[in-house]
Design a protein around this motif. Structure first.
Motif, PDB file in Angstrom:
ATOM      1  N   LEU A  24      16.410  -4.359  -8.462  1.00  0.00           N
ATOM      2  CA  LEU A  24      15.000  -4.596  -8.133  1.00  0.00           C
ATOM      3  C   LEU A  24      14.599  -3.728  -6.955  1.00  0.00           C
ATOM      4  O   LEU A  24      15.432  -3.361  -6.129  1.00  0.00           O
ATOM      5  N   GLU A  25      13.296  -3.444  -6.878  1.00  0.00           N
ATOM      6  CA  GLU A  25      12.722  -2.751  -5.732  1.00  0.00           C
ATOM      7  C   GLU A  25      11.320  -3.280  -5.507  1.00  0.00           C
ATOM      8  O   GLU A  25      10.716  -3.869  -6.409  1.00  0.00           O
ATOM      9  N   ARG A  26      10.831  -3.091  -4.303  1.00  0.00           N
ATOM     10  CA  ARG A  26       9.444  -3.452  -4.024  1.00  0.00           C
ATOM     11  C   ARG A  26       8.552  -2.451  -4.727  1.00  0.00           C
ATOM     12  O   ARG A  26       8.855  -1.262  -4.768  1.00  0.00           O
ATOM     13  N   ASN A  27       7.448  -2.930  -5.260  1.00  0.00           N
ATOM     14  CA  ASN A  27       6.487  -2.059  -5.907  1.00  0.00           C
ATOM     15  C   ASN A  27       5.656  -1.401  -4.806  1.00  0.00           C
ATOM     16  O   ASN A  27       4.875  -2.073  -4.144  1.00  0.00           O
ATOM     17  N   PRO A  28       5.837  -0.108  -4.584  1.00  0.00           N
ATOM     18  CA  PRO A  28       5.137   0.533  -3.463  1.00  0.00           C
ATOM     19  C   PRO A  28       3.623   0.538  -3.680  1.00  0.00           C
ATOM     20  O   PRO A  28       3.134   0.806  -4.760  1.00  0.00           O
ATOM     21  N   GLY A  29       2.914   0.190  -2.625  1.00  0.00           N
ATOM     22  CA  GLY A  29       1.454   0.222  -2.685  1.00  0.00           C
ATOM     23  C   GLY A  29       0.825  -1.002  -3.303  1.00  0.00           C
ATOM     24  O   GLY A  29      -0.391  -1.079  -3.430  1.00  0.00           O
TER      25      GLY A  29
END
Length: 179
Positions: free
Chosen positions: A57-62
């Motif tokens: 998982l990763e943070r959704n940038p923006g």
């Protein structure tokens, strides 16, 4: 699928369920995912952090407020989430899915597609203790996802274990993700 990744993935109770829900299209924000999984906030947070550490998982940038971030699957996470979704389709019942939340259930089913001795299962899984493996095998037998037979072909009889019923389907779902 890499056995070490599978063992690490299933070490947190809600990891498979979170990935399956993201694969199904549930919004990547905390509130919808908690509602979809039924996890407590603390268990959910631990599983979510674990998925970050595994690189799934990763943070959704923006997108999203810093206090209410949105998450998305990485490329590696998409393949694992597809496997988690296949497993969830096999076990839609929440009582049965609670067995899948146990640490060693999925890895054991992954290695018992063919009849295997206790020592071979232990060797395939790596860091599992004898007690944890024995207890997990018993739980899977009670669930009727694993069959224990006695091999009488040798001078000293020994038990062998083989995934059956939903356990065999889970084994095949994991193997399908490895192809």
């Amino acid at each position: 699928m890499n056995m070490q990744l599978l063992v690490n993935l299933t070490s947190k109770a809600w990891s498979l369920k979170i990935l399956a829900q993201l694969h199904a299209g549930v919004s990547g924000r905390q509130a919808p995912l908690i509602a979809a999984t039924g996890a407590s906030r603390s268990s959910f947070a631990a599983s979510l952090e674990h998925l970050f550490q595994l690189g799934l998982l990763e943070r959704n940038p923006g997108h999203g407020h810093p206090l209410r971030p949105e998450f998305r699957l990485t490329d590696k996470g998409k393949a694992v989430a597809a496997m988690a979704s296949r497993i969830e389709e096999i076990v839609p019942n929440e009582d049965a899915f609670s067995v899948l939340r146990r640490s060693w259930t999925v890895p054991i089913l992954a290695v018992t597609g063919v009849p295997s001795r206790f020592s071979a299962i232990k060797a395939d899984l790596g860091p599992v203790t004898d007690r944890a493996l024995s207890k997990s095998l018993g739980v899977l037998e009670d669930q009727e996802w694993l069959r224990r037979d006695i091999d009488l072909s040798q001078r000293t009889p020994f038990p062998i274990y083989h995934a059956v019923n939903a356990g065999l389907k889970i084994n095949q779902a994991i193997a399908a993700g490895a192809r």
